[in-house]
Structure formats: structure tokens, C-alpha cells
Write an enzyme that holds these catalytic residues in place. Structure first.
Site, PDB file in Angstrom:
ATOM      1  N   SER A 138     -24.372  -1.409  14.151  1.00 18.45           N
ATOM      2  CA  SER A 138     -22.948  -1.139  13.941  1.00 18.45           C
ATOM      3  C   SER A 138     -22.827   0.168  13.174  1.00 18.45           C
ATOM      4  CB  SER A 138     -22.302  -2.268  13.129  1.00 18.45           C
ATOM      5  OG  SER A 138     -21.016  -1.900  12.645  1.00 18.45           O
ATOM      6  N   TYR A 151     -23.229  -7.912   5.513  1.00 16.36           N
ATOM      7  CA  TYR A 151     -23.173  -7.480   6.919  1.00 16.36           C
ATOM      8  C   TYR A 151     -23.615  -6.036   7.069  1.00 16.36           C
ATOM      9  CZ  TYR A 151     -21.347  -6.078  11.442  1.00 16.36           C
ATOM     10  OH  TYR A 151     -21.235  -5.568  12.707  1.00 16.36           O
TER      11      TYR A 151
END
Length: 259
Positions: A138, A151
Site C-alpha cells: 500500500s 497497518y
């Protein structure tokens, strides 16, 4: 016929990979928690593209789950030519206020399962001198992300881990790519429990199909890293190179601070 293993295959980017690869006449092994969704997708792909689609319902947040996946693949006598480590999830909120169990499960899925599957199938691919691995990270992996601290840390791991493997294996015949999407149309924000003010801002989000097309093009060119989504995402991932880290993380904290 070649075979692709896709984790997180029931929805979003994973399902888009399954559809695109099936359209290119690859057999697919679909892994996710939801057996019903997997079976529905498998039936659709087999009917539409005349390929074989294997279903392995498995919760990869659980220790030992990857062994169950590998055992199921070996039982079918399959050789994996393309591994797509797509499964992952996030969480929103101050770290100390979020459930520890969910943070540990995130690490298990986003890092541990990915590392285990990569190790197992990369070893086989190197022996054959062919194959490819795609790890989905990401743009959050390029800077600390307050209120999604675990995350963003897991995705930073995936970026560094995969780029290192790309360098190690340049002459092995195995292509390795890390993909860093920006905001993409999916249920990510719902699972992560982001406020509606974040989750509802999706008018400029990329589609899963766009991410898949960019990924397969980059894989053909043997890139180590792909940031999808055009100039805006390139700007986001490169900003930390030009400003002090304290400045960047403070700005991001203000942007993501719970209202």
C-alpha cells in the site's frame, strides 16, 4: 496450463485478479475465509473461461493456516506458477484503544502468512527457474500512519521485504513485484472501521480492475515496485524524501485524527 494462487480472492483486488487471470486462460486457486463467495466465483470463472478454479476456504489470520493451504494444493497435485499475496486488512483508531487481538491478527495476515507462502513457493519456483510472486502492499507503507500504525508498519515490511527479494532473485528466472495501491474501491474502510468521512470520499478511488491491469503490465516488465493510481499517489510516496520525518508524521496525524 499455468496456475495462479490468489489469497484474499473473494472480493476486491483479489477477485479482480482471479477474473483477469482466468480470462488469460490460467487456472486459479482461490483462498479466503468465505467459502460461499469463493465457490460462487469459481463456478463463474469455470463456466465463463473454461479453466479450473480450486477453492480453499481458509482464515490466514490463524497460525498454521498456510500449512493447510499448502497441503490442499499438494493434495491436488498442483504447481503454482504465480503467487499473489493479496489478503490483508487494516484498522483505524489510536493504537492503545484498539483491540490487541485484532492488531496481532493483522500482523499474522499481512506479514506472517505472506512470508510463509512466499518462502514455500519461491523455493519451488527457483528450482524450476520460472514463476512470479506479487505481494500487495500500500502507499501507506511509505510513511508512518497515525491511527493506522500497525497497518502502515505491516505494509512497510511488505515493501522492504519484497524489494529485497527482487534483488536477490534477478537472475533466477523468478519475477517478484510489490504493488502499492492508493485508495481503491473495496470494503477496506468498512473492515478497518474508518469513519464515514473517510470511507465516503471514494469518488477518486481506483478500481480493482485498474490495479490489476497496472500490476500485470509491471510484472511483464520485471519491475521491483509499482505504485498504482497515477501522479497523486507518486507524490504521496515521495514527499517523505523532501521533508523531516517529524514534519510528515505530524501532518499525517492531523489529517487522520479522529474527529
Amino acid at each position: 496450463m499455468k496456475t495462479a494462487l490468489i489469497t484474499g480472492a473473494s472480493v476486491g483486488i483479489g477477485a479482480a485478479f482471479a477474473k483477469e487471470l482466468a480470462s488469460r486462460k490460467m487456472d486459479v486457486v482461490l483462498v479466503a475465509r468465505s467459502q460461499d463467495k469463493l465457490e460462487q466465483l469459481a463456478e463463474q470463472l469455470q463456466t465463463q473461461y473454461n479453466i479450473k478454479a480450486y477453492v480453499i476456504p481458509q482464515d490466514l489470520t490463524q497460525p498454521g493456516a498456510t500449512k493447510a493451504v499448502v497441503d490442499a494444493i499438494e493434495k491436488q497435485g498442483l504447481t503454482i506458477d504465480l503467487l499473489i499475496n493479496n489478503a490483508g486488512f487494516g484498522d483505524y483508531g489510536a493504537f492503545v484503544d484498539r483491540a490487541l487481538e485484532k492488531q496481532v491478527q493483522m500482523i499474522q495476515l499481512n506479514i506472517t502468512a505472506l512470508v510463509e507462502l512466499t518462502h514455500i513457493f519461491l523455493k519451488d519456483m527457483k528450482k524450476r527457474g520460472s514463476g512470479a510472486i506479487v505481494n500487495i502492499a500500500s502507499i501507506a507503507g511509505y510513511q508512518p500512519l497515525p491511527y493506522s500504525s500497525v497497518y502502515s508498519a505491516t505494509k512497510a515490511f511488505v515493501v522492504n521485504f519484497t524489494e529485497a527479494l527482487w534483488a536477490e532473485n534477478q537472475n533466477s528466472g523468478v519475477r517478484i513485484l510489490v504493488v502499492c495501491p492508493g485508495p481503491t474501491e473495496s470494503n477496506f474502510f468498512v473492515v478497518a472501521e474508518f469513519p464515514q468521512t473517510f470511507a465516503g470520499a471514494g469518488q477518486n478511488y481506483a478500481t480493482a480492475e485498474e490495479v490489476v491491469q497496472e500490476t500485470l503490465q509491471a510484472l511483464e516488465k520485471d519491475f521491483s515496485t509499482l505504485v498504482t493510481g497515477g501522479f497523486a499517489n507518486q507524490l504521496i510516496v515521495n514527499l517523505p524524501r523532501f521533508f523531516p520525518r517529524d514534519t510528515i508524521v505530524s501532518l499525517v496525524e492531523k489529517q487522520f485524527r479522529p474527529k
